[in-house]
Design a protein around this motif. Structure first.
Motif, PDB file in Angstrom:
ATOM      1  N   TYR A  38       0.855   5.377   6.034  1.00  0.00           N
ATOM      2  CA  TYR A  38       0.088   5.565   5.018  1.00  0.00           C
ATOM      3  C   TYR A  38       0.501   5.249   3.517  1.00  0.00           C
ATOM      4  N   ALA A  40       0.300   5.496  -0.805  1.00  0.00           N
ATOM      5  CA  ALA A  40      -0.437   6.533  -1.764  1.00  0.00           C
ATOM      6  C   ALA A  40       0.072   6.272  -3.227  1.00  0.00           C
ATOM      7  N   CYS A  54      -5.957   0.903  -7.161  1.00  0.00           N
ATOM      8  CA  CYS A  54      -6.300   1.278  -5.688  1.00  0.00           C
ATOM      9  C   CYS A  54      -7.064   0.541  -5.103  1.00  0.00           C
ATOM     10  N   GLN A  60      -6.505   5.116  -1.275  1.00  0.00           N
ATOM     11  CA  GLN A  60      -7.421   6.120  -1.457  1.00  0.00           C
ATOM     12  C   GLN A  60      -7.028   7.378  -1.933  1.00  0.00           C
ATOM     13  N   SER A  61      -5.573   7.468  -1.894  1.00  0.00           N
ATOM     14  CA  SER A  61      -4.743   8.863  -2.198  1.00  0.00           C
ATOM     15  C   SER A  61      -3.905   8.705  -3.308  1.00  0.00           C
ATOM     16  N   VAL A  71      -5.383  13.942  -5.491  1.00  0.00           N
ATOM     17  CA  VAL A  71      -6.379  13.487  -4.994  1.00  0.00           C
ATOM     18  C   VAL A  71      -6.127  12.935  -3.359  1.00  0.00           C
ATOM     19  N   PHE A  72      -6.705  13.453  -2.547  1.00  0.00           N
ATOM     20  CA  PHE A  72      -6.309  12.937  -0.875  1.00  0.00           C
ATOM     21  C   PHE A  72      -7.595  12.398  -0.429  1.00  0.00           C
ATOM     22  N   GLU A  73      -7.784  11.122  -0.240  1.00  0.00           N
ATOM     23  CA  GLU A  73      -9.067  10.528   0.258  1.00  0.00           C
ATOM     24  C   GLU A  73     -10.288  11.109  -0.299  1.00  0.00           C
ATOM     25  N   MET A 190       0.267  17.065  -1.737  1.00  0.00           N
ATOM     26  CA  MET A 190      -0.251  16.354  -0.574  1.00  0.00           C
ATOM     27  C   MET A 190       0.251  16.062   0.740  1.00  0.00           C
ATOM     28  N   ALA A 194      -1.934  17.119   4.116  1.00  0.00           N
ATOM     29  CA  ALA A 194      -2.311  15.897   5.006  1.00  0.00           C
ATOM     30  C   ALA A 194      -1.409  16.073   6.354  1.00  0.00           C
TER      31      ALA A 194
END
Length: 256
Positions: A38, A40, A54, A60-61, A71-73, A190, A194
């Protein structure tokens, strides 16, 4: 299988000196994503100023404004605005000293006045025209403020605002924000949300506002263009942001 997450600072890290993303950086991040790792962002910028990053990197995060807004997704999972009364108090003090401000919100940036130093310091962000903050904007949350002043004046502000911190990123500019929040706080919010483990958390950075982040993660990577004071807090030091630092760093720690 435990998933890993990699956080990237923007200025001086993802972006080269021309404020562009090198092809090697884009390719390396695509490789990470394709392998299930992932990715970020962790930056001092407000979301409105790095949306293009982005989009270009398919991320997206993000942890933005040095941990103030996370912000997460697409979902806001943490926000920590500066109280309106404190925004007004700083504005009054800055106006009296002819020091411009830029107010960072979740979806916009506004300035307090026109000023030559202000314009020059903002060149690195490729922002030419910002709207002037109006009285009607006072009800919109402000998460961080860019204060344009020299180091000596910055010390005066620090004395008047002991509950706030400054990160100097330009001879005439600092980030002004809560003293109890850093990028590391945003990262923790985050990964807890997540379900990532700190051990499998990585970060790349180059500035003083990246120190706590580099210390927090399982593996911190400092850019070659970072000062020695920053590099000493990292597990690895890669090449500079102009010398394929992201790709080389990811290879060095075995992620690509």
């Amino acid at each position: 299988m435990t998933r890993s997450i990699v956080f990237f600072d923007i200025d001086g890290t993802l972006l080269n000196e021309q404020k562009r993303i090198d092809p090697s950086t884009k390719q390396a991040i695509t490789q990470l994503q394709q392998s299930g790792i992932y990715t970020a962002i962790a930056t001092g910028r407000c979301p409105a100023s790095f949306k293009w990053v982005c989009e270009e990197l398919n991320i997206q995060s993000f942890v933005s404004m040095n941990g103030q807004y996370v912000v997460f997704e697409g979902q806001v999972i943490h926000d920590n605005p500066i109280p309106a009364a404190e925004v007004d108090r700083l504005t009054t003090m800055a106006d009296e000293r002819n020091h411009p401000l830029v107010y960072l919100q979740a979806d916009a940036m506004q300035k307090s006045m026109k000023h030559n130093t202000f314009t020059e310091a903002l060149k690195q962000f490729q922002i030419e025209r910002l709207p002037i903050r109006q009285v009607s904007d006072s009800n919109k949350p402000v998460y961080q403020i860019l204060l344009f002043c020299n180091e000596q004046d910055g010390m005066e502000y620090a004395a008047h605002f002991p509950d706030y911190q400054q990160h100097r990123w330009h001879t005439h500019a600092v980030d002004f924000l809560h003293a109890n929040t850093t990028k590391a706080v945003g990262l923790q919010k985050m990964i807890e949300h997540a379900g990532f483990s700190r051990e499998h958390c990585y970060a790349f950075g180059d500035g003083t506002n990246d120190i706590e982040m580099l210390q927090f993660v399982g593996t911190g990577v400092a850019m070659g263009n970072a000062s020695d004071d920053i590099q000493m807090h990292a597990n690895y030091v890669t090449s500079s942001n102009n010398e394929d630092g992201i790709r080389n760093g990811l290879q060095a720690i075995g992620l690509i």
